[in-house]
Design a protein around this motif. Structure first.
Motif, PDB file in Angstrom:
ATOM      1  N   PHE A  21      -0.836  -8.424  21.231  1.00 45.95           N
ATOM      2  CA  PHE A  21      -1.768  -9.114  20.331  1.00 45.95           C
ATOM      3  C   PHE A  21      -2.964  -9.644  21.124  1.00 45.95           C
ATOM      4  CE2 PHE A  21      -3.455 -12.761  18.107  1.00 45.95           C
ATOM      5  CZ  PHE A  21      -3.506 -12.340  16.786  1.00 45.95           C
ATOM      6  N   ILE A  22      -2.697 -10.311  22.233  1.00 48.17           N
ATOM      7  CA  ILE A  22      -3.770 -10.895  23.046  1.00 48.17           C
ATOM      8  C   ILE A  22      -4.667  -9.803  23.615  1.00 48.17           C
ATOM      9  CG2 ILE A  22      -4.243 -12.172  25.184  1.00 48.17           C
ATOM     10  CD1 ILE A  22      -1.700 -13.860  24.471  1.00 48.17           C
ATOM     11  N   MET A  23      -4.072  -8.724  24.140  1.00 46.98           N
ATOM     12  CA  MET A  23      -4.869  -7.606  24.674  1.00 46.98           C
ATOM     13  C   MET A  23      -5.828  -7.077  23.617  1.00 46.98           C
ATOM     14  SD  MET A  23      -2.574  -5.024  26.975  1.00 46.98           S
ATOM     15  CE  MET A  23      -0.996  -5.080  26.136  1.00 46.98           C
ATOM     16  N   LEU A  24      -5.309  -6.856  22.423  1.00 43.88           N
ATOM     17  CA  LEU A  24      -6.125  -6.294  21.350  1.00 43.88           C
ATOM     18  C   LEU A  24      -7.186  -7.270  20.877  1.00 43.88           C
ATOM     19  CD1 LEU A  24      -3.267  -4.554  19.365  1.00 43.88           C
ATOM     20  CD2 LEU A  24      -5.164  -3.392  20.537  1.00 43.88           C
ATOM     21  N   GLU A  25      -6.804  -8.519  20.710  1.00 46.31           N
ATOM     22  CA  GLU A  25      -7.751  -9.525  20.227  1.00 46.31           C
ATOM     23  C   GLU A  25      -8.906  -9.727  21.210  1.00 46.31           C
ATOM     24  OE1 GLU A  25      -6.927 -13.288  17.570  1.00 46.31           O
ATOM     25  OE2 GLU A  25      -6.424 -13.689  19.673  1.00 46.31           O
ATOM     26  N   LEU A  26      -8.606  -9.778  22.496  1.00 40.85           N
ATOM     27  CA  LEU A  26      -9.646  -9.961  23.508  1.00 40.85           C
ATOM     28  C   LEU A  26     -10.589  -8.767  23.589  1.00 40.85           C
ATOM     29  CD1 LEU A  26      -7.637 -11.692  26.385  1.00 40.85           C
ATOM     30  CD2 LEU A  26      -9.354 -12.721  24.875  1.00 40.85           C
ATOM     31  N   THR A  27     -10.131  -7.617  23.131  1.00 37.23           N
ATOM     32  CA  THR A  27     -10.950  -6.407  23.141  1.00 37.23           C
ATOM     33  C   THR A  27     -11.768  -6.272  21.864  1.00 37.23           C
ATOM     34  OG1 THR A  27      -9.236  -5.410  24.505  1.00 37.23           O
ATOM     35  CG2 THR A  27     -10.841  -3.926  23.586  1.00 37.23           C
ATOM     36  N   GLY A  28     -11.506  -7.122  20.881  1.00 35.62           N
ATOM     37  CA  GLY A  28     -12.285  -7.102  19.646  1.00 35.62           C
ATOM     38  C   GLY A  28     -11.583  -6.477  18.462  1.00 35.62           C
ATOM     39  N   PHE A  29     -10.364  -5.992  18.662  1.00 38.09           N
ATOM     40  CA  PHE A  29      -9.611  -5.444  17.544  1.00 38.09           C
ATOM     41  C   PHE A  29      -9.042  -6.569  16.696  1.00 38.09           C
ATOM     42  CE2 PHE A  29      -9.453  -1.882  20.521  1.00 38.09           C
ATOM     43  CZ  PHE A  29      -9.771  -0.832  19.687  1.00 38.09           C
ATOM     44  N   GLY A  30      -8.685  -6.247  15.473  1.00 36.15           N
ATOM     45  CA  GLY A  30      -8.046  -7.207  14.588  1.00 36.15           C
ATOM     46  C   GLY A  30      -6.564  -6.884  14.501  1.00 36.15           C
ATOM     47  N   PRO A  31      -5.767  -7.372  15.462  1.00 32.18           N
ATOM     48  CA  PRO A  31      -4.345  -7.028  15.436  1.00 32.18           C
ATOM     49  C   PRO A  31      -3.562  -7.803  14.387  1.00 32.18           C
ATOM     50  CG  PRO A  31      -4.796  -8.493  17.274  1.00 32.18           C
ATOM     51  CD  PRO A  31      -6.112  -8.198  16.611  1.00 32.18           C
ATOM     52  N   ARG A  32      -2.536  -7.160  13.886  1.00 34.89           N
ATOM     53  CA  ARG A  32      -1.587  -7.816  12.991  1.00 34.89           C
ATOM     54  C   ARG A  32      -0.188  -7.402  13.429  1.00 34.89           C
ATOM     55  NH1 ARG A  32      -1.226  -7.747   6.426  1.00 34.89           N
ATOM     56  NH2 ARG A  32       0.742  -8.862   6.304  1.00 34.89           N
ATOM     57  N   LEU A  33       0.677  -8.374  13.589  1.00 32.01           N
ATOM     58  CA  LEU A  33       2.018  -8.116  14.093  1.00 32.01           C
ATOM     59  C   LEU A  33       3.050  -8.031  12.983  1.00 32.01           C
ATOM     60  CD1 LEU A  33       2.083 -10.659  17.077  1.00 32.01           C
ATOM     61  CD2 LEU A  33       1.452  -8.231  17.132  1.00 32.01           C
ATOM     62  N   PHE A  34       4.007  -7.138  13.176  1.00 29.25           N
ATOM     63  CA  PHE A  34       5.173  -7.007  12.305  1.00 29.25           C
ATOM     64  C   PHE A  34       6.399  -6.945  13.199  1.00 29.25           C
ATOM     65  CE2 PHE A  34       1.649  -5.201   9.978  1.00 29.25           C
ATOM     66  CZ  PHE A  34       1.808  -5.731   8.705  1.00 29.25           C
ATOM     67  N   GLU A  35       7.448  -7.693  12.840  1.00 36.60           N
ATOM     68  CA  GLU A  35       8.672  -7.694  13.642  1.00 36.60           C
ATOM     69  C   GLU A  35       9.522  -6.460  13.395  1.00 36.60           C
ATOM     70  OE1 GLU A  35      11.058 -11.215  13.685  1.00 36.60           O
ATOM     71  OE2 GLU A  35       9.300 -12.503  13.800  1.00 36.60           O
ATOM     72  N   THR A  36       9.428  -5.900  12.196  1.00 39.94           N
ATOM     73  CA  THR A  36      10.223  -4.720  11.864  1.00 39.94           C
ATOM     74  C   THR A  36       9.366  -3.679  11.153  1.00 39.94           C
ATOM     75  OG1 THR A  36      10.908  -5.409   9.655  1.00 39.94           O
ATOM     76  CG2 THR A  36      12.261  -6.205  11.508  1.00 39.94           C
ATOM     77  N   ALA A  37       9.829  -2.446  11.223  1.00 43.88           N
ATOM     78  CA  ALA A  37       9.158  -1.377  10.488  1.00 43.88           C
ATOM     79  C   ALA A  37       9.281  -1.605   8.992  1.00 43.88           C
ATOM     80  CB  ALA A  37       9.752  -0.029  10.881  1.00 43.88           C
ATOM     81  N   ASP A  38      10.393  -2.187   8.581  1.00 47.55           N
ATOM     82  CA  ASP A  38      10.583  -2.473   7.158  1.00 47.55           C
ATOM     83  C   ASP A  38       9.532  -3.465   6.657  1.00 47.55           C
ATOM     84  OD1 ASP A  38      12.898  -0.780   6.861  1.00 47.55           O
ATOM     85  OD2 ASP A  38      14.018  -2.308   7.977  1.00 47.55           O
ATOM     86  N   ASP A  39       9.163  -4.442   7.496  1.00 46.79           N
ATOM     87  CA  ASP A  39       8.096  -5.387   7.131  1.00 46.79           C
ATOM     88  C   ASP A  39       6.762  -4.660   6.974  1.00 46.79           C
ATOM     89  OD1 ASP A  39       9.937  -7.472   7.292  1.00 46.79           O
ATOM     90  OD2 ASP A  39       9.264  -8.127   9.285  1.00 46.79           O
ATOM     91  N   LEU A  40       6.463  -3.745   7.895  1.00 46.40           N
ATOM     92  CA  LEU A  40       5.227  -2.962   7.801  1.00 46.40           C
ATOM     93  C   LEU A  40       5.224  -2.124   6.532  1.00 46.40           C
ATOM     94  CD1 LEU A  40       2.573  -1.727   9.065  1.00 46.40           C
ATOM     95  CD2 LEU A  40       4.090   0.050   9.976  1.00 46.40           C
ATOM     96  N   LEU A  41       6.314  -1.417   6.280  1.00 49.09           N
ATOM     97  CA  LEU A  41       6.388  -0.556   5.091  1.00 49.09           C
ATOM     98  C   LEU A  41       6.226  -1.363   3.806  1.00 49.09           C
ATOM     99  CD1 LEU A  41       9.282   1.783   6.274  1.00 49.09           C
ATOM    100  CD2 LEU A  41       6.853   2.401   6.041  1.00 49.09           C
ATOM    101  N   ALA A  42       6.778  -2.566   3.780  1.00 50.07           N
ATOM    102  CA  ALA A  42       6.665  -3.415   2.595  1.00 50.07           C
ATOM    103  C   ALA A  42       5.238  -3.909   2.386  1.00 50.07           C
ATOM    104  CB  ALA A  42       7.613  -4.610   2.715  1.00 50.07           C
ATOM    105  N   ALA A  43       4.471  -4.053   3.465  1.00 50.89           N
ATOM    106  CA  ALA A  43       3.111  -4.591   3.379  1.00 50.89           C
ATOM    107  C   ALA A  43       2.042  -3.519   3.186  1.00 50.89           C
ATOM    108  CB  ALA A  43       2.794  -5.387   4.654  1.00 50.89           C
ATOM    109  N   LEU A  44       2.413  -2.256   3.195  1.00 46.74           N
ATOM    110  CA  LEU A  44       1.416  -1.173   3.169  1.00 46.74           C
ATOM    111  C   LEU A  44       0.372  -1.307   2.071  1.00 46.74           C
ATOM    112  CD1 LEU A  44       3.274   2.136   4.017  1.00 46.74           C
ATOM    113  CD2 LEU A  44       1.458   1.003   5.300  1.00 46.74           C
ATOM    114  N   GLY A  45       0.767  -1.725   0.911  1.00 49.78           N
ATOM    115  CA  GLY A  45      -0.164  -1.821  -0.205  1.00 49.78           C
ATOM    116  C   GLY A  45      -1.299  -2.801   0.017  1.00 49.78           C
ATOM    117  N   SER A  46      -1.120  -3.737   0.939  1.00 47.17           N
ATOM    118  CA  SER A  46      -2.149  -4.745   1.192  1.00 47.17           C
ATOM    119  C   SER A  46      -2.915  -4.501   2.492  1.00 47.17           C
ATOM    120  CB  SER A  46      -1.515  -6.141   1.240  1.00 47.17           C
ATOM    121  OG  SER A  46      -0.657  -6.245   2.360  1.00 47.17           O
ATOM    122  N   LEU A  47      -2.674  -3.377   3.152  1.00 45.40           N
ATOM    123  CA  LEU A  47      -3.298  -3.120   4.446  1.00 45.40           C
ATOM    124  C   LEU A  47      -4.457  -2.138   4.332  1.00 45.40           C
ATOM    125  CD1 LEU A  47      -0.115  -2.694   6.685  1.00 45.40           C
ATOM    126  CD2 LEU A  47      -1.445  -4.774   6.244  1.00 45.40           C
TER     127      LEU A  47
END
Length: 127
Positions: A21-47
């Motif tokens: 997260f820190i590496m990406l943020e310091l480079t200017g990217f907008g990182p978003r973290l997910f603890e599980t793939a299931d969390d990512l899959l559930a959030a897809l509609g809002s990404l």
């Protein structure tokens, strides 16, 4: 807010996730973290479209299965796989699913950011 695409990181090890997260943020990217793939899959509609950085060994759905599910759903965003194991063992399967590369942990900041930028370079992210 950054003009660079979002980077969605799926990593269950909180110290690794925070470092990425820190590496990406310091480079200017907008990182978003997910603890599980299931969390990512559930959030897809809002990404918004972005780059996926997915660990192989996750609780619940593993990284390869998640990447396969994303592709099945028509999500063809650029992706990187990460693993604490030998990358060669999953490289063929990950690249067949559209992963740009497989990174073995630990990796350097320069290598990681270079691979994220390389994965995004040819990509015309769908809107």
């Amino acid at each position: 807010m950054s003009d660079l695409p979002a980077v969605y990181v799926v990593e269950d090890d909180s110290s690794v996730a925070r470092s990425i997260f820190i590496m990406l943020e310091l480079t200017g990217f907008g990182p978003r973290l997910f603890e599980t793939a299931d969390d990512l899959l559930a959030a897809l509609g809002s990404l918004a479209p972005g780059c996926l950085v997915i660990d192989l060994n996750l609780p619940g759905t593993n990284g390869l299965a998640a990447l396969g599910e994303l592709r099945r759903r028509g999500i063809d965003w650029p992706a990187l796989m990460m693993t604490g194991e030998r990358a060669g063992e999953i490289h063929a399967e990950a690249t067949a699913l559209g992963a740009a590369t497989v990174l073995e942990k630990p990796f350097s900041t320069e290598l990681f950011l270079g691979e994220v930028k390389r994965a995004l370079a040819p990509a015309a992210l769908p809107v």
